[in-house]
Design a protein around this motif. Structure first.
Motif, PDB file in Angstrom:
ATOM      1  N   THR A 178      47.539  35.788  36.334  1.00  0.00           N
ATOM      2  CA  THR A 178      48.135  37.113  36.508  1.00  0.00           C
ATOM      3  C   THR A 178      47.133  38.240  36.262  1.00  0.00           C
ATOM      4  O   THR A 178      47.218  39.264  36.930  1.00  0.00           O
ATOM      5  CB  THR A 178      49.366  37.340  35.613  1.00  0.00           C
ATOM      6  OG1 THR A 178      49.120  36.751  34.354  1.00  0.00           O
ATOM      7  CG2 THR A 178      50.603  36.762  36.227  1.00  0.00           C
ATOM      8  N   ASP A 179      46.208  38.065  35.329  1.00  0.00           N
ATOM      9  CA  ASP A 179      45.222  39.120  35.095  1.00  0.00           C
ATOM     10  C   ASP A 179      44.403  39.365  36.358  1.00  0.00           C
ATOM     11  O   ASP A 179      44.148  40.516  36.730  1.00  0.00           O
ATOM     12  CB  ASP A 179      44.287  38.746  33.938  1.00  0.00           C
ATOM     13  CG  ASP A 179      44.921  39.041  32.592  1.00  0.00           C
ATOM     14  OD1 ASP A 179      46.153  39.231  32.551  1.00  0.00           O
ATOM     15  OD2 ASP A 179      44.182  39.089  31.599  1.00  0.00           O
ATOM     16  N   GLU A 181      45.346  38.682  39.388  1.00  0.00           N
ATOM     17  CA  GLU A 181      46.242  39.296  40.380  1.00  0.00           C
ATOM     18  C   GLU A 181      46.396  40.783  40.109  1.00  0.00           C
ATOM     19  O   GLU A 181      46.400  41.597  41.044  1.00  0.00           O
ATOM     20  CB  GLU A 181      47.605  38.606  40.350  1.00  0.00           C
ATOM     21  CG  GLU A 181      47.592  37.239  41.003  1.00  0.00           C
ATOM     22  CD  GLU A 181      48.944  36.566  40.963  1.00  0.00           C
ATOM     23  OE1 GLU A 181      49.843  37.052  40.246  1.00  0.00           O
ATOM     24  OE2 GLU A 181      49.102  35.540  41.655  1.00  0.00           O
ATOM     25  N   ALA A 182      46.524  41.137  38.841  1.00  0.00           N
ATOM     26  CA  ALA A 182      46.660  42.550  38.490  1.00  0.00           C
ATOM     27  C   ALA A 182      45.437  43.327  38.971  1.00  0.00           C
ATOM     28  O   ALA A 182      45.560  44.410  39.556  1.00  0.00           O
ATOM     29  CB  ALA A 182      46.838  42.709  36.982  1.00  0.00           C
ATOM     30  N   ALA A 183      44.254  42.749  38.744  1.00  0.00           N
ATOM     31  CA  ALA A 183      43.025  43.425  39.175  1.00  0.00           C
ATOM     32  C   ALA A 183      43.007  43.598  40.685  1.00  0.00           C
ATOM     33  O   ALA A 183      42.618  44.651  41.201  1.00  0.00           O
ATOM     34  CB  ALA A 183      41.809  42.632  38.710  1.00  0.00           C
ATOM     35  N   LEU A 184      43.459  42.577  41.410  1.00  0.00           N
ATOM     36  CA  LEU A 184      43.480  42.658  42.874  1.00  0.00           C
ATOM     37  C   LEU A 184      44.429  43.755  43.351  1.00  0.00           C
ATOM     38  O   LEU A 184      44.095  44.530  44.241  1.00  0.00           O
ATOM     39  CB  LEU A 184      43.907  41.317  43.489  1.00  0.00           C
ATOM     40  CG  LEU A 184      42.975  40.121  43.284  1.00  0.00           C
ATOM     41  CD1 LEU A 184      43.516  38.904  44.016  1.00  0.00           C
ATOM     42  CD2 LEU A 184      41.569  40.430  43.758  1.00  0.00           C
TER      43      LEU A 184
ATOM     44  N   LEU B  51      50.468  39.404  47.471  1.00  0.00           N
ATOM     45  CA  LEU B  51      50.017  38.325  46.589  1.00  0.00           C
ATOM     46  C   LEU B  51      50.441  36.971  47.146  1.00  0.00           C
ATOM     47  O   LEU B  51      49.913  35.938  46.756  1.00  0.00           O
ATOM     48  CB  LEU B  51      50.577  38.506  45.179  1.00  0.00           C
ATOM     49  CG  LEU B  51      50.003  39.689  44.392  1.00  0.00           C
ATOM     50  CD1 LEU B  51      50.786  39.918  43.109  1.00  0.00           C
ATOM     51  CD2 LEU B  51      48.539  39.445  44.076  1.00  0.00           C
ATOM     52  N   GLN B  72      44.250  44.284  48.286  1.00  0.00           N
ATOM     53  CA  GLN B  72      43.494  45.449  47.809  1.00  0.00           C
ATOM     54  C   GLN B  72      43.711  46.681  48.675  1.00  0.00           C
ATOM     55  O   GLN B  72      43.595  47.804  48.209  1.00  0.00           O
ATOM     56  CB  GLN B  72      41.998  45.155  47.773  1.00  0.00           C
ATOM     57  CG  GLN B  72      41.581  44.131  46.738  1.00  0.00           C
ATOM     58  CD  GLN B  72      41.445  42.742  47.330  1.00  0.00           C
ATOM     59  OE1 GLN B  72      42.112  42.437  48.322  1.00  0.00           O
ATOM     60  NE2 GLN B  72      40.605  41.920  46.737  1.00  0.00           N
ATOM     61  N   PHE B  80      53.560  43.552  36.366  1.00  0.00           N
ATOM     62  CA  PHE B  80      53.900  42.142  36.205  1.00  0.00           C
ATOM     63  C   PHE B  80      54.901  41.935  35.089  1.00  0.00           C
ATOM     64  O   PHE B  80      55.018  42.748  34.175  1.00  0.00           O
ATOM     65  CB  PHE B  80      52.630  41.327  35.927  1.00  0.00           C
ATOM     66  CG  PHE B  80      51.729  41.244  37.121  1.00  0.00           C
ATOM     67  CD1 PHE B  80      51.765  40.146  37.959  1.00  0.00           C
ATOM     68  CD2 PHE B  80      50.859  42.276  37.421  1.00  0.00           C
ATOM     69  CE1 PHE B  80      50.951  40.078  39.065  1.00  0.00           C
ATOM     70  CE2 PHE B  80      50.042  42.225  38.524  1.00  0.00           C
ATOM     71  CZ  PHE B  80      50.089  41.117  39.355  1.00  0.00           C
ATOM     72  N   ALA B  84      50.501  41.733  32.141  1.00  0.00           N
ATOM     73  CA  ALA B  84      49.130  41.387  32.551  1.00  0.00           C
ATOM     74  C   ALA B  84      48.137  42.502  32.243  1.00  0.00           C
ATOM     75  O   ALA B  84      47.258  42.798  33.041  1.00  0.00           O
ATOM     76  CB  ALA B  84      49.091  41.031  34.044  1.00  0.00           C
ATOM     77  N   PHE B  86      44.842  44.062  30.596  1.00  0.00           N
ATOM     78  CA  PHE B  86      43.557  43.452  30.289  1.00  0.00           C
ATOM     79  C   PHE B  86      43.338  43.541  28.784  1.00  0.00           C
ATOM     80  O   PHE B  86      43.190  44.627  28.230  1.00  0.00           O
ATOM     81  CB  PHE B  86      42.443  44.144  31.060  1.00  0.00           C
ATOM     82  CG  PHE B  86      42.713  44.176  32.548  1.00  0.00           C
ATOM     83  CD1 PHE B  86      43.133  43.029  33.206  1.00  0.00           C
ATOM     84  CD2 PHE B  86      42.569  45.338  33.283  1.00  0.00           C
ATOM     85  CE1 PHE B  86      43.396  43.038  34.574  1.00  0.00           C
ATOM     86  CE2 PHE B  86      42.826  45.367  34.650  1.00  0.00           C
ATOM     87  CZ  PHE B  86      43.239  44.210  35.278  1.00  0.00           C
ATOM     88  N   TYR B  97      41.280  51.480  35.182  1.00  0.00           N
ATOM     89  CA  TYR B  97      40.700  50.361  35.932  1.00  0.00           C
ATOM     90  C   TYR B  97      40.735  50.573  37.449  1.00  0.00           C
ATOM     91  O   TYR B  97      39.733  50.412  38.138  1.00  0.00           O
ATOM     92  CB  TYR B  97      41.429  49.060  35.577  1.00  0.00           C
ATOM     93  CG  TYR B  97      40.795  47.826  36.181  1.00  0.00           C
ATOM     94  CD1 TYR B  97      39.794  47.147  35.522  1.00  0.00           C
ATOM     95  CD2 TYR B  97      41.199  47.343  37.431  1.00  0.00           C
ATOM     96  CE1 TYR B  97      39.202  46.025  36.064  1.00  0.00           C
ATOM     97  CE2 TYR B  97      40.615  46.220  37.989  1.00  0.00           C
ATOM     98  CZ  TYR B  97      39.619  45.564  37.302  1.00  0.00           C
ATOM     99  OH  TYR B  97      39.033  44.455  37.850  1.00  0.00           O
ATOM    100  N   ARG B 149      49.032  52.258  34.589  1.00  0.00           N
ATOM    101  CA  ARG B 149      47.899  51.640  35.274  1.00  0.00           C
ATOM    102  C   ARG B 149      48.209  51.477  36.766  1.00  0.00           C
ATOM    103  O   ARG B 149      47.359  51.717  37.615  1.00  0.00           O
ATOM    104  CB  ARG B 149      47.604  50.275  34.636  1.00  0.00           C
ATOM    105  CG  ARG B 149      46.411  49.577  35.244  1.00  0.00           C
ATOM    106  CD  ARG B 149      46.130  48.254  34.570  1.00  0.00           C
ATOM    107  NE  ARG B 149      47.154  47.258  34.865  1.00  0.00           N
ATOM    108  CZ  ARG B 149      47.105  45.994  34.452  1.00  0.00           C
ATOM    109  NH1 ARG B 149      46.108  45.581  33.702  1.00  0.00           N
ATOM    110  NH2 ARG B 149      48.065  45.150  34.766  1.00  0.00           N
TER     111      ARG B 149
END
Lengths: 289, 345
Positions: A178-179, A181-184, B51, B72, B80, B84, B86, B97, B149
């Motif tokens: 999930t981390d 995925e979150a970044a994506l 996703l 993207q 989430f 999720a 960081f 971010y 975020r």
């Protein structure tokens, strides 16, 4: 019907043992460590320094000793990065994808743990040695693997490849995706997501794996012994040089070389502990050790 | 942004698969995807996000086919279920971010970034906690950081997966109200997934009810509650009990006794009558359409709930009764159905 009677002795938490049992267990643990770990370490240094510091340092002035140290560092410098990349790739694949032959891959990664290092060295001799499958062809083309640097690197890579992967697989499996995925979803490229989320999440496991891998790469004896040919000054690593010196009754020099490996282990341990103390706080959730 | 989902299918070989889901999401609306676990609601949300890539069907963003668009480029904000966040970044860094990973020519300057993060921290009321790490924040605070975020990149649509799932009841209620206000303020298309019908009805402009990988009904909370399209919607949204009945002639029959109304029945033969507990009127033994025996009675927040065994078949039906009503277990009573709906069996 069962009669319940009041307790005759003061209650104690059910999850702890009585004081004598606790002391016995602790004593056994410490005694075991002292006999099998601490004592040998002390012996290594006391033997190395038996004739004083000047004789100790004289060992390292020897050209063959220096060659052994250089070779050991070179082998580790090649094998450790290779296994780091392999370990990350393999654990990524195992933790984040489903594919055919996944359990096979996991089993294969453990192979070097279950095979005697001598055997793994022999495999390379059988493959690349003068009488091996590819030996004649390689010799004809002027490539030397056995009794040369490539053979030593191959054997070391084989023996040390589980260390990084084994550290990372459970860690990555637990963390899921999930981390990433979150970044994506926030617009990061896959590589950026890997650098900014995956890598920090596995940093401690990775560091620990690399340290273990490095210690083993520098200390490996069996597999390297088979493929190296024991040419002093050319294909002798530190452990092989220790054996050579010891068999030649040069005890001080043997233990002096051995003390180098011991120091490496101690420095590794201290470095890891210091790093954990310094950065452990900010990375606590990422520690999966 | 308008979103159209056309015949989305996604096969997992496990639960959560989609089997031809259709849904139109209007610009600026707050819509809930409601369904039991395994109904495919989260999968559908992930398809919108990019996703998951559907096996067939298409995703349209304002008539532009976005089915194959990489996640993207979709400019979506995704929150989430477990947030999720960081873990190795502070709240402020988490929020920044999305701005930091922008390509250089679009990336704002350091100062602009800082003021944007500050703005978002103010929006989610966390200005004091900017330097905290996720594990130093409570669940509700983490939730709001995750939201900030997601909003930082100015998403065209905000997607939330079970946004209140992991929070306790009180925080949940506050956050729900706060999210509703936030939506009114920023006016962005928002889709959230929930299994909690109360949450969906309270929060959403419209509710889409999913079952077995399909959208069964989409409508305003009133519509899905009062005019359920299928038996599943009726029983999933709000409490419902049902009894087997038969439509014969122009009347509904239960065990040979006629009911007063037909409740929309059209096809002759066996069918099922669905009734909400508050639409069951309990009275004297002789007065009702049907007779029954109270087998259980318990307190609910607002009143009392009686379980009644009907006739000889001992079919259980639930009725909401007044707190002042003198009722007890084993009592014989009569009951009538004020409202109900008939669906084929």
């Amino acid at each position: 019907m069962v009669e319940f009677t009041a307790a005759t002795h003061p209650p104690r938490p059910v999850t702890t043992e009585t004081a004598p049992v606790r002391m016995l267990l602790i004593a056994v643990g410490i005694l075991f460590l002292a006999v099998f770990l601490i004592l040998p370490v002390i012996v290594v240094f006391s033997e190395a320094l038996r004739k004083g510091w000047s004789i100790y340092f004289a060992t390292f002035a020897d050209a063959d000793a220096q060659a052994a140290i250089r070779l050991t560092l070179l082998v580790a410098a090649i094998a450790v990065p290779l296994n780091t990349v392999f370990g990350i790739a393999a654990s990524w694949a195992i933790a984040k994808f489903e594919f055919l032959g996944k359990s096979m891959l996991i089993t294969l990664i453990d192979l070097p743990f279950s095979i005697s290092p001598v055997i793994s060295g022999l495999i390379y001799v059988l493959l690349f040695g003068a009488q091996g499958y590819f030996g004649p062809w390689l010799t004809a083309h002027g490539v030397h693997i056995i009794f040369a640097l490539p053979g030593i690197v191959l054997a070391t890579v084989f023996v040390t490849f589980p260390f990084v992967a084994r550290q990372l697989i459970p860690l990555m499996q637990e963390q899921g995706s999930t981390d990433e995925e979150a970044a994506l979803t926030l617009g990061a490229s896959a590589f950026r997501a890997f650098l900014t989320t995956t890598l920090p999440n596995i940093s401690w496991g990775l560091l620990y794996g690399v340290l273990l891998c490095n210690a083993r790469a520098m200390g490996e004896f069996g597999a390297v012994s088979v493929v190296s040919g024991h040419i002093s000054g050319l294909t002798n690593t530190i452990p092989l040089q220790v054996e050579l010196l010891y068999n030649g009754y040069n005890f001080v020099a043997a233990f002096a070389m051995a003390s180098l490996l011991t120091l490496l282990a101690l420095v590794t341990l201290v470095a890891k502990t210091l790093l954990e103390m310094r950065y452990g706080e900010s990375l606590a959730p990422a520690v999966g050790l | 942004m308008r979103i159209r989902l056309v015949d989305i299918a996604k096969d997992f070989g496990r639960t959560g698969a989609l089997r031809g889901a259709n849904l139109d999401i209007n610009d600026g609306e707050l819509i809930a995807l409601l369904g039991p676990s395994g109904s495919g609601k989260t999968t559908l949300l992930r398809v919108i996000a990019g996703l998951e890539i559907p096996k067939s069907g298409s995703v349209l963003f304002d008539d532009y086919d976005a089915t194959a668009m990489p996640v993207q480029q979709r400019r979506i904000g995704f929150v989430f279920q477990n947030y999720a966040l960081f873990k190795h970044m502070s709240a402020a860094d988490n929020i920044a971010y999305g701005l930091k990973v922008l390509p250089r020519h679009e990336r704002p300057s350091k100062a602009q970034m800082r003021s944007r993060v500050q703005e978002l921290l103010d929006l989610v009321q966390l200005s004091d906690l900017a330097k905290r790490y996720p594990r130093q924040l409570s669940g509700g605070q983490q939730q709001r950081v995750a939201l900030a975020r997601a909003l930082a990149v100015e998403p065209r649509v905000l997607l939330l997966d079970e946004p209140f799932g992991a929070l306790d009841a009180k925080v949940r209620k506050d956050l729900r109200r706060w999210l509703r206000e936030l939506h009114t303020r920023i006016g962005r298309t928002t889709v959230f997934v929930t299994h909690d019908q109360e949450e969906a009805l309270e929060l959403a402009d419209r509710v889409a009810i999913l079952n077995l990988g399909k959208v069964e009904q989409v409508g305003k909370p009133d519509e899905v509650y009062d005019n359920p399209a299928t038996a599943f919607v009726m029983s999933f949204v709000g409490d419902t009990t049902s009894i087997p009945v038969e439509f014969s002639g122009d009347r509904l029959w239960y065990e040979g006794r006629p009911l007063n109304a037909t409740f929309g029945a059209s096809q002759q033969g066996r069918c099922r009558l669905y009734v909400r507990p508050r639409d069951v009127a309990v009275g004297d033994y002789v007065a009702g359409e049907l007779a029954g025996t109270i087998v259980n009675i318990h307190r609910t927040a607002a009143g009392r709930r009686a379980e009644i065994a009907l006739g000889n078949a001992k079919k259980l039906i639930e009725a909401e009764v007044d707190i002042t009503a003198q009722l007890s277990c084993g009592q014989r009573i009569g009951l009538s159905f004020v409202k109900g709906r008939v669906f084929p069996e």
